[in-house]
Design a protein around this motif. Structure first.
Motif, PDB file in Angstrom:
ATOM      1  N   GLY A 139       0.835  -1.276  -0.096  1.00 19.78           N
ATOM      2  CA  GLY A 139       0.036  -0.094   0.022  1.00 19.78           C
ATOM      3  C   GLY A 139       0.849   1.332  -0.065  1.00 19.78           C
ATOM      4  N   VAL A 140       1.995   1.063   0.709  1.00 19.41           N
ATOM      5  CA  VAL A 140       2.988   2.338   0.801  1.00 19.41           C
ATOM      6  C   VAL A 140       3.405   2.497  -0.583  1.00 19.41           C
ATOM      7  CG1 VAL A 140       4.935   3.303   2.014  1.00 19.41           C
ATOM      8  CG2 VAL A 140       3.290   2.154   3.310  1.00 19.41           C
ATOM      9  N   PHE A 141       4.105   1.429  -1.038  1.00 19.98           N
ATOM     10  CA  PHE A 141       4.597   1.425  -2.349  1.00 19.98           C
ATOM     11  C   PHE A 141       3.638   2.125  -3.613  1.00 19.98           C
ATOM     12  CE2 PHE A 141       5.919  -0.957  -6.369  1.00 19.98           C
ATOM     13  CZ  PHE A 141       6.954  -0.185  -6.654  1.00 19.98           C
ATOM     14  N   PHE A 142       2.274   1.322  -3.517  1.00 19.86           N
ATOM     15  CA  PHE A 142       1.414   2.026  -4.342  1.00 19.86           C
ATOM     16  C   PHE A 142       1.382   3.560  -4.570  1.00 19.86           C
ATOM     17  CE2 PHE A 142      -3.065   3.057  -5.396  1.00 19.86           C
ATOM     18  CZ  PHE A 142      -3.118   2.844  -6.697  1.00 19.86           C
ATOM     19  N   LEU A 143       1.026   4.179  -3.197  1.00 20.52           N
ATOM     20  CA  LEU A 143       1.003   5.779  -2.921  1.00 20.52           C
ATOM     21  C   LEU A 143       2.232   6.366  -3.550  1.00 20.52           C
ATOM     22  CD1 LEU A 143      -0.900   5.953   0.226  1.00 20.52           C
ATOM     23  CD2 LEU A 143      -1.707   6.117  -1.875  1.00 20.52           C
ATOM     24  N   LEU A 144       3.482   5.657  -3.239  1.00 27.96           N
ATOM     25  CA  LEU A 144       4.615   6.454  -3.715  1.00 27.96           C
ATOM     26  C   LEU A 144       4.689   6.353  -5.279  1.00 27.96           C
ATOM     27  CD1 LEU A 144       7.100   4.839  -1.509  1.00 27.96           C
ATOM     28  CD2 LEU A 144       6.653   7.080  -1.327  1.00 27.96           C
ATOM     29  N   TYR A 145       4.184   5.235  -5.943  1.00 18.83           N
ATOM     30  CA  TYR A 145       4.217   5.271  -7.409  1.00 18.83           C
ATOM     31  C   TYR A 145       3.135   6.093  -8.191  1.00 18.83           C
ATOM     32  CZ  TYR A 145       4.113   3.012 -11.976  1.00 18.83           C
ATOM     33  OH  TYR A 145       4.101   2.737 -13.429  1.00 18.83           O
ATOM     34  N   LEU A 146       2.256   6.116  -7.411  1.00 19.18           N
ATOM     35  CA  LEU A 146       1.000   6.821  -7.790  1.00 19.18           C
ATOM     36  C   LEU A 146       1.244   8.171  -8.000  1.00 19.18           C
ATOM     37  CD1 LEU A 146      -2.013   6.959  -9.065  1.00 19.18           C
ATOM     38  CD2 LEU A 146      -2.857   6.994  -6.906  1.00 19.18           C
TER      39      LEU A 146
END
Length: 235
Positions: free
Chosen positions: A20-27
């Motif tokens: 979830g953290v990585f997804f927000l970073l990527y987005l």
């Protein structure tokens, strides 16, 4: 009757939280900070990185992080792929037909509504292809589809699908569309540019359907790769 296990159930607690953290970073975060990080690297090393080199480094990085974070999930969905090849490849065929049919219909219906908006994402990809065709082809056809399918279908759709299929489709499609336009809306200082999210709703819908039907992530990955390859080869 036991509830059929979906991709979201395959995610470990680590993958759910760190993913979830990585997804927000990527987005949101990486697109805003990448250029400043590269400028800092250049200042520290004295090197000058081309745009193609920056793109390659960026996507190799997010590709590597995706594998590290979702290693368990990728292994499980790959095992499911090999145990159900027939359904996956029938989904691939149906998905490609549905994608091009629905996309053509959507473009015709929205041509007037979108007015004079130019898709700057397509313009950017064309410029990258002219500058570094091999590197860009690798990114657009292999790296980006893999990363985006793991995050938007495997993580977002899979997590929400266990609670609500409608919500899973709606949120994953909306976020996928948002990814492809928000930076250009900010860069052009025009929220009206966000209307181009409409153009990415069909891809998001078809790819989510492919994951839902195939029961593994390689269905949408292969569709995404084929669509991107054809869009480059036929441009």
């Amino acid at each position: 009757m036991a509830k059929r296990k979906t991709g979201g159930a395959w995610l470990t607690d680590f993958e759910r939280i760190v993913g979830g953290v990585f997804f927000l970073l990527y987005l949101v975060v990486f697109p805003l900070t990448a250029r400043y990080i590269f400028r800092g690297v250049e200042a520290l090393t004295g090197l000058t990185l081309s745009a193609a080199a920056e793109n390659a480094i960026y996507y190799y990085f997010v590709f590597a992080v995706t594998i590290l974070v979702f290693y368990n999930f990728i292994g499980k969905t790959t095992h499911r792929f090999f145990s159900n090849l027939g359904r996956t490849f029938s989904t691939l065929g149906l998905g490609l037909v549905g994608f091009y049919g629905l996309n053509e219909l959507l473009y015709r219906l929205t041509a007037t509504f979108l007015g004079g908006h130019t898709n700057l994402n397509d313009v950017s990809i064309s410029a990258q292809m002219n500058d570094a065709p091999r590197t860009t082809f690798l990114i657009i056809v292999f790296l980006a589809p893999f990363v985006e399918e793991v995050l938007f279908r495997g993580y977002v759709f899979g997590m929400l699908r266990d609670h609500s299929r409608i919500l899973a489709y709606a949120v994953s499609c909306a976020l996928f569309a948002f990814l492809h336009v928000w930076q250009f809306a900010v860069g052009s200082q025009s929220l009206g540019y966000l209307v181009l999210m409409i153009q990415y709703l069909v891809p998001g819908l078809v790819l989510a359907w492919a994951y839902d039907r195939a029961g593994n992530l390689w269905g949408p990955i292969l569709i995404h790769m084929c669509v991107n390859a054809l869009s480059i080869l036929l441009r």
